[in-house]
Design a protein around this motif. Structure first.
Motif, mmCIF file in Angstrom:
data_model
loop_
_atom_site.group_PDB
_atom_site.id
_atom_site.type_symbol
_atom_site.label_atom_id
_atom_site.label_comp_id
_atom_site.label_asym_id
_atom_site.label_seq_id
_atom_site.Cartn_x
_atom_site.Cartn_y
_atom_site.Cartn_z
ATOM 1 N N VAL A 313 0.867 -1.178 0.000
ATOM 2 C CA VAL A 313 0.000 0.000 0.000
ATOM 3 C C VAL A 313 0.907 1.233 0.000
ATOM 4 N N LEU A 314 0.667 2.121 -0.947
ATOM 5 C CA LEU A 314 1.439 3.363 -1.064
ATOM 6 C C LEU A 314 0.503 4.550 -0.857
ATOM 7 N N ILE A 315 0.853 5.400 0.117
ATOM 8 C CA ILE A 315 0.109 6.640 0.348
ATOM 9 C C ILE A 315 1.090 7.788 0.092
ATOM 10 N N PRO A 316 1.070 8.379 -1.103
ATOM 11 C CA PRO A 316 2.028 9.446 -1.431
ATOM 12 C C PRO A 316 1.367 10.819 -1.402
ATOM 13 N N THR A 317 2.169 11.857 -1.389
ATOM 14 C CA THR A 317 1.689 13.189 -1.749
ATOM 15 C C THR A 317 2.024 13.416 -3.220
ATOM 16 N N ASP A 318 1.418 14.432 -3.810
ATOM 17 C CA ASP A 318 1.554 14.590 -5.262
ATOM 18 C C ASP A 318 2.903 15.130 -5.695
ATOM 19 N N GLY A 319 3.771 15.482 -4.730
ATOM 20 C CA GLY A 319 5.086 15.979 -5.104
ATOM 21 C C GLY A 319 5.934 14.959 -5.835
ATOM 22 N N ILE A 320 5.646 13.661 -5.635
ATOM 23 C CA ILE A 320 6.423 12.613 -6.318
ATOM 24 C C ILE A 320 5.975 12.500 -7.763
ATOM 25 N N GLN A 321 4.688 12.201 -7.968
ATOM 26 C CA GLN A 321 4.233 11.983 -9.345
ATOM 27 C C GLN A 321 4.225 13.263 -10.176
ATOM 28 N N GLU A 322 4.168 14.444 -9.500
ATOM 29 C CA GLU A 322 4.145 15.701 -10.245
ATOM 30 C C GLU A 322 5.513 16.341 -10.399
ATOM 31 N N ALA A 323 6.564 15.629 -10.002
ATOM 32 C CA ALA A 323 7.912 16.109 -10.328
ATOM 33 C C ALA A 323 8.032 16.196 -11.846
ATOM 34 N N PHE A 331 6.792 13.170 -13.974
ATOM 35 C CA PHE A 331 7.268 11.851 -13.558
ATOM 36 C C PHE A 331 6.132 10.840 -13.668
ATOM 37 N N GLY A 332 4.975 11.195 -13.156
ATOM 38 C CA GLY A 332 3.761 10.431 -13.416
ATOM 39 C C GLY A 332 3.582 9.171 -12.590
ATOM 40 N N LEU A 333 2.351 8.633 -12.669
ATOM 41 C CA LEU A 333 1.994 7.439 -11.889
ATOM 42 C C LEU A 333 2.714 6.198 -12.384
ATOM 43 N N CYS A 356 11.708 8.882 -4.119
ATOM 44 C CA CYS A 356 12.030 10.308 -4.104
ATOM 45 C C CYS A 356 13.291 10.593 -4.901
ATOM 46 N N ALA A 357 14.280 9.712 -4.791
ATOM 47 C CA ALA A 357 15.520 9.902 -5.549
ATOM 48 C C ALA A 357 15.262 9.801 -7.048
ATOM 49 N N SER A 358 14.404 8.858 -7.455
ATOM 50 C CA SER A 358 14.092 8.702 -8.878
ATOM 51 C C SER A 358 13.375 9.929 -9.418
ATOM 52 N N ALA A 359 12.447 10.474 -8.624
ATOM 53 C CA ALA A 359 11.729 11.673 -9.055
ATOM 54 C C ALA A 359 12.684 12.855 -9.189
#
Length: 390
Positions: A313-323, A331-333, A356-359
């Motif tokens: 289960v992953l609960i992220p904020t949008d800062g990762i996918q919206e990099a 960066f995207g889903l 986070c490093a990948s983003a």
């Protein structure tokens, strides 16, 4: 200078002739409107510092009641932030260096003083003092932000968290010194554990303060053992009263019972995801509006989710996918889940760090535009059920 008051100059000079010469020189050549107040000795100067509130001091070191650098020290201690230009009858490089080291803006020798040298020294002293004041203010802000960052880091729980049947980790990577993102592991009195991820609109100091307030409300509400939908609905009412019009909080609140594969959640404008062992991803949709938009908005619970061993289960904020790159490519889903799938056999905290490093690598050289935060829950096999929450 418009409606601004004239510059107030305190001239500390015991020789009346020299004082009058300086006054006339400034009247003819100084381009800034000014008022000049004269003090013939140090005692009078100390009194005028309190009553006249000068913006600039021109100081003779040799006075009837004080001499040398002691004169400067005495006056400088009384007006540490007011620029002082030293006047002296002695061309002594050592004294000049010592005076500047002690805080004098400049050291002028009377025998080589002319209108150009005097007016230039005063203008530079004023500008340097303004710059130094701005630097002090900036340093104060930096110290306050650093204090806020330190306090904020103490709000985040130790990670990873070991719960019977699960491996859980969370982390925040801030775009600025203080973050508007938030995660928490809340021990609920009935023995369950609450998992929280929140994202305050914007980022920086203002968002971090609202985040800290949200943290306090959730801790108090969860301690009352109320259901997750009631926790978020009540929190929304509190946040609405304090939240600026241009701010809101998206928040995902999940509840796990140690030893059970049962996930309850309510989500205020914030989604989470499940990935099975086969790599298929399922979205856990938001169940209500973000917090702070409508005072009486309710945030209902979703249908409970039954988890399977091996799920993540992953609960992220949008800062990762919206990099995004400089060309605005996201960066995207898909990339986010490719990273999770590739790292699925590593510890939960390592998955978050690699996400986070990948983003950041994807968007480089563009710096992060938003905070990056995630909580990851790895569902363990039956052999882990005997573990305890610690």
């Amino acid at each position: 200078m418009g409606n601004e008051r004239a510059l107030r100059i305190l001239l500390v000079e015991d020789e009346q002739t020299d004082a009058e010469l300086i006054r006339r020189t400034l009247q003819r050549r100084f381009s800034i409107p000014f008022e000049l107040v004269h003090a013939p000795d140090l005692a009078t100067a100390r009194q005028l510092v309190d009553t006249a509130s000068p913006d600039l001091i021109v100081l003779d070191l040799s006075l009837p009641d004080s001499s040398g650098l002691d004169t400067f020290r005495c006056l400088h201690e009384a007006v540490a932030d007011t620029p002082i230009v030293v006047l002296s009858g002695y061309d002594d490089e050592d004294v000049a260096a010592d005076a500047v080291a002690l805080g004098a803006q400049d050291y002028l020798v009377k025998s080589s003083l002319d209108a150009h040298v005097l007016t230039r020294a005063l203008r530079f002293a004023i500008e340097r003092a303004k710059r130094q004041a701005l630097e002090r203010d900036l340093e104060h802000v930096r110290n306050q932000v650093e204090l806020m960052r330190t306090v904020q880091e103490r709000l985040f729980p130790p990670s990873p968290l070991h719960v019977a049947g699960y491996e859980i980790a969370g982390a925040v990577h801030s775009a600025e010194a203080a973050s508007g993102d938030y995660f928490d592991f809340i021990r609920i009195p009935d023995g369950s554990v609450g998992l929280v991820v929140g994202d305050v609109s914007g980022h920086g100091l203002g968002s971090s303060l609202l985040m800290a307030e949200t943290h306090a409300y959730l801790q108090a509400l969860a301690d009352a053992c109320t259901p997750v939908d009631e926790i978020l609905s009540r929190c929304n009412r509190f946040i609405y009263r304090d939240c600026p019009e241009d701010h809101f909080v998206t928040l995902f609140f999940a509840r796990l019972v140690p030893g059970q594969r049962h996930l309850e959640f309510a989500a205020a404008g914030h989604a989470a995801y499940r990935m099975g062992q086969d790599g298929c991803v399922h979205r856990l949709q938001a169940t209500g509006l973000p917090l702070g938009l409508l005072e009486n908005a309710r945030i209902p619970s979703a249908d409970a989710v039954e988890l399977e061993p091996g799920e993540i289960v992953l609960i992220p904020t949008d800062g990762i996918q919206e990099a995004r790159t400089s060309e605005e490519e996201l960066f995207g889903l898909k990339r986010m889940w490719d990273v999770v799938h590739q790292c699925r056999h590593t510890p939960a905290m390592e998955i978050i760090q690699e996400l986070c490093a990948s983003a950041r690598r994807f968007s480089h050289p563009r710096p992060p535009q938003d905070d990056m935060t995630a909580v990851i829950v790895k569902v363990l096999g039956d052999e882990s059920k005997s573990a305890t929450l610690r």
